[in-house]
Design a protein around this motif. Structure first.
Motif, mmCIF file in Angstrom:
data_model
loop_
_atom_site.group_PDB
_atom_site.id
_atom_site.type_symbol
_atom_site.label_atom_id
_atom_site.label_comp_id
_atom_site.label_asym_id
_atom_site.label_seq_id
_atom_site.Cartn_x
_atom_site.Cartn_y
_atom_site.Cartn_z
ATOM 1 N N ASP A 238 14.679 -5.165 1.570
ATOM 2 C CA ASP A 238 15.276 -6.433 1.123
ATOM 3 C C ASP A 238 16.028 -6.221 -0.183
ATOM 4 O O ASP A 238 15.437 -6.135 -1.255
ATOM 5 C CB ASP A 238 14.157 -7.467 0.943
ATOM 6 N N ARG A 239 17.357 -6.130 -0.096
ATOM 7 C CA ARG A 239 18.167 -5.915 -1.302
ATOM 8 C C ARG A 239 18.243 -7.144 -2.184
ATOM 9 O O ARG A 239 18.621 -7.036 -3.362
ATOM 10 C CB ARG A 239 19.575 -5.462 -0.899
ATOM 11 N N PHE A 240 17.904 -8.292 -1.656
ATOM 12 C CA PHE A 240 17.945 -9.518 -2.452
ATOM 13 C C PHE A 240 16.707 -9.631 -3.341
ATOM 14 O O PHE A 240 16.799 -10.016 -4.499
ATOM 15 C CB PHE A 240 18.062 -10.730 -1.520
ATOM 16 N N HIS A 241 15.552 -9.324 -2.809
ATOM 17 C CA HIS A 241 14.308 -9.344 -3.583
ATOM 18 C C HIS A 241 13.990 -7.994 -4.210
ATOM 19 O O HIS A 241 12.988 -7.880 -4.925
ATOM 20 C CB HIS A 241 13.140 -9.781 -2.697
ATOM 21 N N ARG A 242 14.805 -6.980 -3.907
ATOM 22 C CA ARG A 242 14.650 -5.623 -4.450
ATOM 23 C C ARG A 242 13.282 -5.051 -4.111
ATOM 24 O O ARG A 242 12.613 -4.426 -4.930
ATOM 25 C CB ARG A 242 14.859 -5.613 -5.971
ATOM 26 N N THR A 243 12.863 -5.247 -2.887
ATOM 27 C CA THR A 243 11.547 -4.765 -2.450
ATOM 28 C C THR A 243 11.642 -4.162 -1.062
ATOM 29 O O THR A 243 12.619 -4.378 -0.319
ATOM 30 C CB THR A 243 10.507 -5.896 -2.414
ATOM 31 N N MET A 244 10.599 -3.433 -0.722
ATOM 32 C CA MET A 244 10.400 -2.959 0.638
ATOM 33 C C MET A 244 9.006 -3.378 1.060
ATOM 34 O O MET A 244 8.018 -3.055 0.391
ATOM 35 C CB MET A 244 10.536 -1.432 0.713
ATOM 36 N N THR A 245 8.920 -4.137 2.154
ATOM 37 C CA THR A 245 7.633 -4.600 2.669
ATOM 38 C C THR A 245 7.274 -3.769 3.894
ATOM 39 O O THR A 245 8.102 -3.595 4.800
ATOM 40 C CB THR A 245 7.693 -6.092 3.035
ATOM 41 N N ILE A 246 6.053 -3.268 3.899
ATOM 42 C CA ILE A 246 5.592 -2.428 5.001
ATOM 43 C C ILE A 246 4.428 -3.109 5.700
ATOM 44 O O ILE A 246 3.389 -3.382 5.084
ATOM 45 C CB ILE A 246 5.149 -1.036 4.506
ATOM 46 N N HIS A 247 4.612 -3.418 6.980
ATOM 47 C CA HIS A 247 3.542 -3.969 7.810
ATOM 48 C C HIS A 247 3.031 -2.851 8.707
ATOM 49 O O HIS A 247 3.823 -2.157 9.365
ATOM 50 C CB HIS A 247 4.040 -5.128 8.664
ATOM 51 N N THR A 248 1.735 -2.661 8.719
ATOM 52 C CA THR A 248 1.146 -1.601 9.529
ATOM 53 C C THR A 248 0.041 -2.153 10.415
ATOM 54 O O THR A 248 -0.565 -3.181 10.123
ATOM 55 C CB THR A 248 0.553 -0.485 8.641
ATOM 56 N N LYS A 249 -0.180 -1.428 11.508
ATOM 57 C CA LYS A 249 -1.299 -1.726 12.397
ATOM 58 C C LYS A 249 -1.896 -0.402 12.846
ATOM 59 O O LYS A 249 -1.282 0.356 13.594
ATOM 60 C CB LYS A 249 -0.845 -2.525 13.619
ATOM 61 N N ARG A 250 -3.082 -0.114 12.336
ATOM 62 C CA ARG A 250 -3.765 1.127 12.683
ATOM 63 C C ARG A 250 -5.202 0.815 13.041
ATOM 64 O O ARG A 250 -5.893 0.133 12.288
ATOM 65 C CB ARG A 250 -3.708 2.131 11.528
ATOM 66 N N ASN A 251 -5.600 1.292 14.202
ATOM 67 C CA ASN A 251 -6.957 1.050 14.677
ATOM 68 C C ASN A 251 -7.279 -0.443 14.748
ATOM 69 O O ASN A 251 -8.394 -0.875 14.449
ATOM 70 C CB ASN A 251 -7.974 1.769 13.779
ATOM 71 N N GLY A 252 -6.275 -1.231 15.118
ATOM 72 C CA GLY A 252 -6.469 -2.666 15.261
ATOM 73 C C GLY A 252 -6.488 -3.442 13.958
ATOM 74 O O GLY A 252 -6.721 -4.662 13.962
ATOM 75 N N ILE A 253 -6.246 -2.778 12.836
ATOM 76 C CA ILE A 253 -6.290 -3.434 11.527
ATOM 77 C C ILE A 253 -4.860 -3.607 11.003
ATOM 78 O O ILE A 253 -4.084 -2.649 10.950
ATOM 79 C CB ILE A 253 -7.127 -2.615 10.528
ATOM 80 N N TYR A 254 -4.511 -4.841 10.607
ATOM 81 C CA TYR A 254 -3.196 -5.152 10.064
ATOM 82 C C TYR A 254 -3.248 -5.084 8.542
ATOM 83 O O TYR A 254 -4.163 -5.619 7.914
ATOM 84 C CB TYR A 254 -2.746 -6.545 10.498
ATOM 85 N N GLU A 255 -2.235 -4.450 7.973
ATOM 86 C CA GLU A 255 -2.134 -4.377 6.519
ATOM 87 C C GLU A 255 -0.689 -4.590 6.097
ATOM 88 O O GLU A 255 0.242 -4.279 6.852
ATOM 89 C CB GLU A 255 -2.634 -3.022 6.005
ATOM 90 N N THR A 256 -0.506 -5.104 4.870
ATOM 91 C CA THR A 256 0.832 -5.318 4.319
ATOM 92 C C THR A 256 0.891 -4.737 2.915
ATOM 93 O O THR A 256 -0.022 -4.949 2.108
ATOM 94 C CB THR A 256 1.187 -6.812 4.271
ATOM 95 N N LYS A 257 1.949 -4.007 2.640
ATOM 96 C CA LYS A 257 2.156 -3.416 1.324
ATOM 97 C C LYS A 257 3.576 -3.710 0.869
ATOM 98 O O LYS A 257 4.516 -3.647 1.669
ATOM 99 C CB LYS A 257 1.927 -1.904 1.378
ATOM 100 N N VAL A 258 3.747 -4.048 -0.408
ATOM 101 C CA VAL A 258 5.070 -4.316 -0.967
ATOM 102 C C VAL A 258 5.358 -3.279 -2.046
ATOM 103 O O VAL A 258 4.558 -3.083 -2.964
ATOM 104 C CB VAL A 258 5.158 -5.738 -1.554
ATOM 105 N N VAL A 259 6.509 -2.623 -1.922
ATOM 106 C CA VAL A 259 6.921 -1.582 -2.860
ATOM 107 C C VAL A 259 8.138 -2.084 -3.631
ATOM 108 O O VAL A 259 9.065 -2.650 -3.034
ATOM 109 C CB VAL A 259 7.265 -0.282 -2.108
ATOM 110 N N SER A 260 8.145 -1.883 -4.944
ATOM 111 C CA SER A 260 9.248 -2.360 -5.778
ATOM 112 C C SER A 260 10.401 -1.362 -5.798
ATOM 113 O O SER A 260 10.271 -0.215 -5.339
ATOM 114 C CB SER A 260 8.767 -2.614 -7.207
#
Length: 289
Positions: A238-260
Motif C-alpha cells: 500500500d503506497r498510500f499508507h506506506r505499509t505492507m500487510t501480510i496475511h498468512t494461514k499456516r496449519n489452520g491458523i490465521y495471522e496478520t503482520k504489518v511492515v512499515s
C-alpha cells in the motif's frame, strides 16, 4: 482462454427456410466461412457450421438460448432454432468469446470465461457469474510490481536457496471456486516443479490502487478468497499508507503482520529473500512527481 462445441437437441419442425437463415445471418452480422444457399425447410446442409458473432452479448445470448433485450430478443431464439431444428442433431461450433470493455456486466460461466479472448489493455475478472472489466493498473502499481518480479528472478538465479522459488507471474488469474480473480502477482514456492494451470499460487500480491472500492476489494474480499483456496501468504503493498500487510494461514491458523516503509519483509517460504519496501515505494513515487 479455445473453442466451445455444443450439441443442440433434435427438433421435429423447422420454422425458417435456408434463404431466411442466410438473411438473418447477414442482418445479425454473423460471419460464416462457408457460403449458405437457399434450402427447403428442414434441408439445411449436413456439414458443421462455424459461426462468429460480432457482439459478445449476442453470441452469449444465442448460445445460452436466452432473450437479449432490443432487436436481438425473440429473433435471436428463432435464429438459433433455424440452425438447429432438424430431425438429426447438427453441431454448432462457435469461436471463443471476444471480450472488451463493452462486455462489462455480461453473464458468463467459468468455462466460458476460461476460453474467452480479451481485448488487450483491460483487466477481466469473473465475480459471481458477472464479468467485471476494469482499466489496467497505473504506472504507480506496474513499476514496483515489475521490480518485485525482477528481484524474485534474481533471487531464483543467484541465491543459494533460490530454488525455493518455482515461478512468478504478473497479472495472473486465480481460481476462487467459480470466480476468477486477477492478482497483480502470483508466486509459487516449494513445489519443486512448474505450477499446473489453475493451481493456486503459494503467495498472492496486490499493489493497492486509489479509491475506497479498491481498498475494500484488496484488504477484505481478496484476503478472504485467497486464503480460502489455500494461498499461504497474501501480500498487500500500500503506497498510500506506506505499509505492507501480510496475511498468512499456516496449519489452520490465521495471522496478520504489518511492515512499515523503513522495514523489509522476509518470508520463510522464500529463505533468504527480502521485500525492500522503500525501494518499491520510491519507484511508485517517481510517477507522481
Amino acid at each position: 482462454m479455445g473453442s466451445l462445441v455444443g450439441e443442440p437437441p433434435c427438433w421435429d419442425t423447422y420454422p425458417l427456410a435456408g434463404g431466411d437463415l442466410k438473411k438473418l445471418l447477414e442482418v445479425r452480422k454473423v460471419v460464416c466461412p462457408r457460403s449458405l444457399t437457399a434450402h427447403p425447410a428442414g434441408e439445411l446442409p449436413e456439414e458443421r457450421l462455424v459461426l462468429t458473432w460480432s457482439q459478445p452479448a449476442f453470441q452469449h445470448g444465442v448460445r445460452k438460448n436466452r432473450r437479449i433485450p432490443g432487436e436481438t430478443g425473440v429473433e435471436s431464439i428463432v435464429f438459433l432454432n433455424a440452425m438447429i431444428q432438424r430431425k438429426r442433431t447438427m453441431s454448432v461450433e462457435t469461436l471463443p468469446l471476444q471480450l472488451g470493455p463493452d462486455a462489462n456486466g455480461m453473464l458468463l460461466t467459468p468455462e466460458e470465461f476460461d476460453v474467452a479472448e480479451g481485448e488487450p489493455g483491460w483487466r477481466y475478472e469473473l465475480i459471481r457469474g458477472v464479468l467485471i472489466v476494469t482499466p489496467p493498473p497505473q504506472e504507480q502499481e506496474r513499476d514496483p510490481n515489475e521490480e518485485l518480479g525482477h528481484l524474485l528472478r534474481t533471487y531464483q538465479e543467484q541465491h543459494a536457496q533460490g530454488a525455493s522459488l518455482d515461478k512468478t507471474l504478473s497479472e495472473h488469474d486465480i481460481h476462487v471456486g467459480d470466480d476468477r480473480r486477477r492478482a497483480d502477482r502470483a508466486i509459487w514456492a516449494g513445489l519443486g516443479r512448474l505450477p499446473k494451470r489453475g493451481e493456486s499460487p503459494t503467495i498472492a500480491v496486490e499493489f493497492v490502487s486509489r479509491g475506497r472500492r479498491n481498498r475494500q476489494r484488496d484488504y477484505r474480499e481478496k484476503r478472504d478468497e485467497y486464503l480460502k483456496v489455500g494461498i499461504q501468504e497474501y501480500w498487500i503493498i500500500d503506497r498510500f499508507h506506506r505499509t505492507m500487510t501480510i496475511h498468512t494461514k499456516r496449519n489452520g491458523i490465521y495471522e496478520t503482520k504489518v511492515v512499515s516503509e523503513l522495514e523489509s519483509y522476509a518470508t520463510p517460504l522464500l529463505p533468504g529473500f527480502e521485500v525492500p519496501l522503500a525501494r518499491l515505494f520510491a519507484l511508485a513515487d517517481a510517477w507522481d512527481q
